[in-house]
Scaffold this motif. Sequence first.
Motif, PDB file in Angstrom:
ATOM      1  N   SER A 253      86.550  40.618  69.308  1.00 30.43           N
ATOM      2  CA  SER A 253      86.442  39.934  70.598  1.00 30.43           C
ATOM      3  C   SER A 253      86.562  40.970  71.713  1.00 30.43           C
ATOM      4  O   SER A 253      87.653  41.305  72.157  1.00 30.43           O
ATOM      5  CB  SER A 253      87.533  38.879  70.741  1.00 30.43           C
ATOM      6  OG  SER A 253      87.479  38.382  72.072  1.00 30.43           O
ATOM      7  N   GLU A 255      85.682  40.750  74.731  1.00 28.88           N
ATOM      8  CA  GLU A 255      86.194  40.107  75.955  1.00 28.88           C
ATOM      9  C   GLU A 255      87.724  40.213  75.987  1.00 28.88           C
ATOM     10  O   GLU A 255      88.309  40.638  76.987  1.00 28.88           O
ATOM     11  CB  GLU A 255      85.754  38.644  75.938  1.00 28.88           C
ATOM     12  CG  GLU A 255      85.857  37.900  77.243  1.00 28.88           C
ATOM     13  CD  GLU A 255      84.605  38.073  78.115  1.00 28.88           C
ATOM     14  OE1 GLU A 255      84.790  38.508  79.264  1.00 28.88           O
ATOM     15  OE2 GLU A 255      83.486  37.776  77.660  1.00 28.88           O
ATOM     16  N   SER A 289      79.367  39.919  74.867  1.00 24.11           N
ATOM     17  CA  SER A 289      80.162  39.490  76.016  1.00 24.11           C
ATOM     18  C   SER A 289      81.458  40.296  76.100  1.00 24.11           C
ATOM     19  O   SER A 289      82.173  40.453  75.112  1.00 24.11           O
ATOM     20  CB  SER A 289      80.444  37.994  75.837  1.00 24.11           C
ATOM     21  OG  SER A 289      81.418  37.581  76.734  1.00 24.11           O
ATOM     22  N   GLY A 290      81.738  40.837  77.251  1.00 26.22           N
ATOM     23  CA  GLY A 290      82.921  41.681  77.422  1.00 26.22           C
ATOM     24  C   GLY A 290      82.573  43.150  77.522  1.00 26.22           C
ATOM     25  O   GLY A 290      83.426  43.992  77.789  1.00 26.22           O
TER      26      GLY A 290
END
Lengths: 477, 477
Positions: A253, A255, A289-290
């Motif tokens: 992750s 993000e 994303s991130g």
Amino acid sequence: MDAAEFRQRGKEMVDTVADYLENIQKRPVFPSVQPGYIRELVPESAPETAESWEDLFGDIERVVMPGVTHWHHPQFHAYFPTANSYAALCADMLSDAIGCIGFSWASSPACTELEMVMMDWLGKMLDLPQEFLFCSGGKGGGVIQGTASEATLVALLAARNQTIHREKEANPALTEADIMARMVGYCSDQAHSSVERAGLLGAVKIVKLSSDRKQSLRGETLAQAVQKDKEKGLIPFFVCGTLGTTPSCAFDSIEELGAVCNLEKIWLHIDAAYAGSAFICPEFRYLLSGVQFADSFNFNPHKWLRVTFDCSAMWIKDSSKLVDAFNVDPLYLKHDNQGKVPDYRHWQIPLGRRFRSLKLWFVLRLHGIKGLQEYIRQHVKLAHEFEALVLADERFEIVAEVVLGLVCFRLKGANDINEQLLQRINQDGRIHLVPSKIGNTYFLRFAVCAPYAESKDVQFAWTVLTELATELLKEKK
Amino acid sequence: MDAAEFRQRGKEMVDTVADYLENIQKRPVFPSVQPGYIRELVPESAPETAESWEDLFGDIERVVMPGVTHWHHPQFHAYFPTANSYAALCADMLSDAIGCIGFSWASSPACTELEMVMMDWLGKMLDLPQEFLFCSGGKGGGVIQGTASEATLVALLAARNQTIHREKEANPALTEADIMARMVGYCSDQAHSSVERAGLLGAVKIVKLSSDRKQSLRGETLAQAVQKDKEKGLIPFFVCGTLGTTPSCAFDSIEELGAVCNLEKIWLHIDAAYAGSAFICPEFRYLLSGVQFADSFNFNPHKWLRVTFDCSAMWIKDSSKLVDAFNVDPLYLKHDNQGKVPDYRHWQIPLGRRFRSLKLWFVLRLHGIKGLQEYIRQHVKLAHEFEALVLADERFEIVAEVVLGLVCFRLKGANDINEQLLQRINQDGRIHLVPSKIGNTYFLRFAVCAPYAESKDVQFAWTVLTELATELLKEKK
């Protein structure tokens, strides 16, 4: 060989190459040779006088081909793909002939300049934040590294340098050794072995953090580790997040990791070696994303974007951090335009570099963005086709979510039956796979690799697999 | 592009390559473009749909060629040569098509095996001590690195690792950081910038020692430095000796350095990047005297042995020291024959590697040892021809002994007149040179580089040089 002979032999080699790639499926995908086989086929020393082309040419089939693992074979499903295309082959011929060494702008301006533009083209195709691109006019930009391992090492060394400077500024009494001894970097327990190796090379500690049930490294895990390490007096300085891990194509992750890194002033490098190519398709870009939190980002067009090895695309938000990290500048490499353009030698480990942007230029123009998107989508579709076959057979199970072109699967039950299955697959020789492990679970990896992969190849692989599995299970009973 | 189109376009590219190399002298050797020139000639983004071959092909001349520094041009005398040959171009086409990634033996056995044999062939051509060769059956062997800078870094890291282990064994209370802080490596003040850079990357101190009047690092200088550093509590661990320095093609006394290193248990690495190719000629092999003391030895066939970049040949006496230095071994890279054959990924910085031994195989067989010896001798002869021209003109002086294919010379007098001369040479554009400096003496380097270098090219360069020098000296009066 003079130019006239090259015109003949080079063209014969073009046909040899086309013949090889057009008929590759007639060869065994994995060779049956034993260690030391070549030594028995060739003389002990180089010839005193020149040999004929014919003698050499015949030895390609006699000596080389029996020992080749054919990575572009439709039944090659091991590792991750390595890219290939006729466009890239043509570009490499030109690059090889020009044969310039692009260590500085002046050593061949076109080599640096085309690379800058190609890295911008590619960055835009992935919709990377503007700060990573040269065209933003800031300190960001892209560079072609040889491999993702080198990109990770370069990022780690830049981060190491940044941290040493920062700590020394805060406390000038500290030595470099004092600081380095306290520095700690992080990656997931699913990260590629090259991250751990970068730590060994760079003489800094890398800690592998536990990934979650989906093999994803989460922000909370990182935050806790950072907190604990800071309490111990350590200096967290580097995180390598992975998009598309090698064992199971899992996604950290970014993000969440990015938020922690930015708060703690930790360098965030993203290794998207395999998965990065998929981000040219908008439907997969959510996985990226991130990325705006990252200091550096890397993926390998030489894996899945039709560009032959080596071409690992790396972007960095503030290139001065690379350049400052290991800048040495002798007189024989200086030129009048220094400072106005990057001298890429400062961006990489080696000094010399080939004219690799030509491959990107040829591939992007001759395939077009749409052509490359279709290529990615076809591979992902085939992976899902294979996944469906696995799911429909109750003897098997899927081990990890199928997101891109990799399917992780196994026979239900113990590891050893799966180890035996893999052994039989590779002994059988009709298809080639490698295994992996998550925790204590051993499984098989089915990667869609071939440039012209089709549904029938997936079906064929499944037929072979189930045939061998059925035999094995029968014997076990 | 499909196979049928590749058969056409690839052959056109063969002709393009032959045309380029046959007519290279018609192009300006050094481009006149300004930074940013390519950005104005190409679109801002990659095309959505595929473009035609014709559009791309036309852009080679429109976009690329105006910005190329032509390294194989008969009037290119800058840096050191980078090798080229039609034999290597053919080999690269095949290597690119096979496109295997040879990180382990199993990932393509032929890739590892041919490399082992080629490194033995090459080692025998240089008459390297048996211990460096695989065929000795010991721990020694050769590996193709990308560049000499990587070979130096790999050697330094192996030495670093060996020293840390040794010191920890002697005193288990020491931390790695304690030991590294006290480690010191050495090279001559004439060594390539990549040695200093390897120290920065590897986070260990590298000290540059004074060379003698012939720019040679001597044993006595090293012995004194080692003694002093040991008295200060430092741990001398690494020496990089250079055969054929970049500034002036000088030669460290390996015999003397080796004696000191062996006595003090210091890793001796020899960087013969440029000069190494000459050692295939027995008459130059005296320069290699002392190589038996070295732990590792490196030279670049891609500089002077007709093998296209990148192909840097490195030998090591005890390969376990490389392998142990940064060995990480995930399941997806394991195979059944581990331990019986090298897995070259442990011998280098990157994980992935191309099938580069094919280039050596093609070049050594199609040129033969004699053909390559003649090539070296022709370049050395031309360097002496240029030297004689310089010596015959009393306005000029020779700065360093001409041993191989490099002539270091200058106008007698101040540095600034030589700086102006170089500026005029490169502005004039008919020939291309780069400068260097030894101590405070600025001078010009004339390297014999072109694959088909002839006497008339040397004479032409001298005509241009003296014409510009005469003009300059006239204006100064």
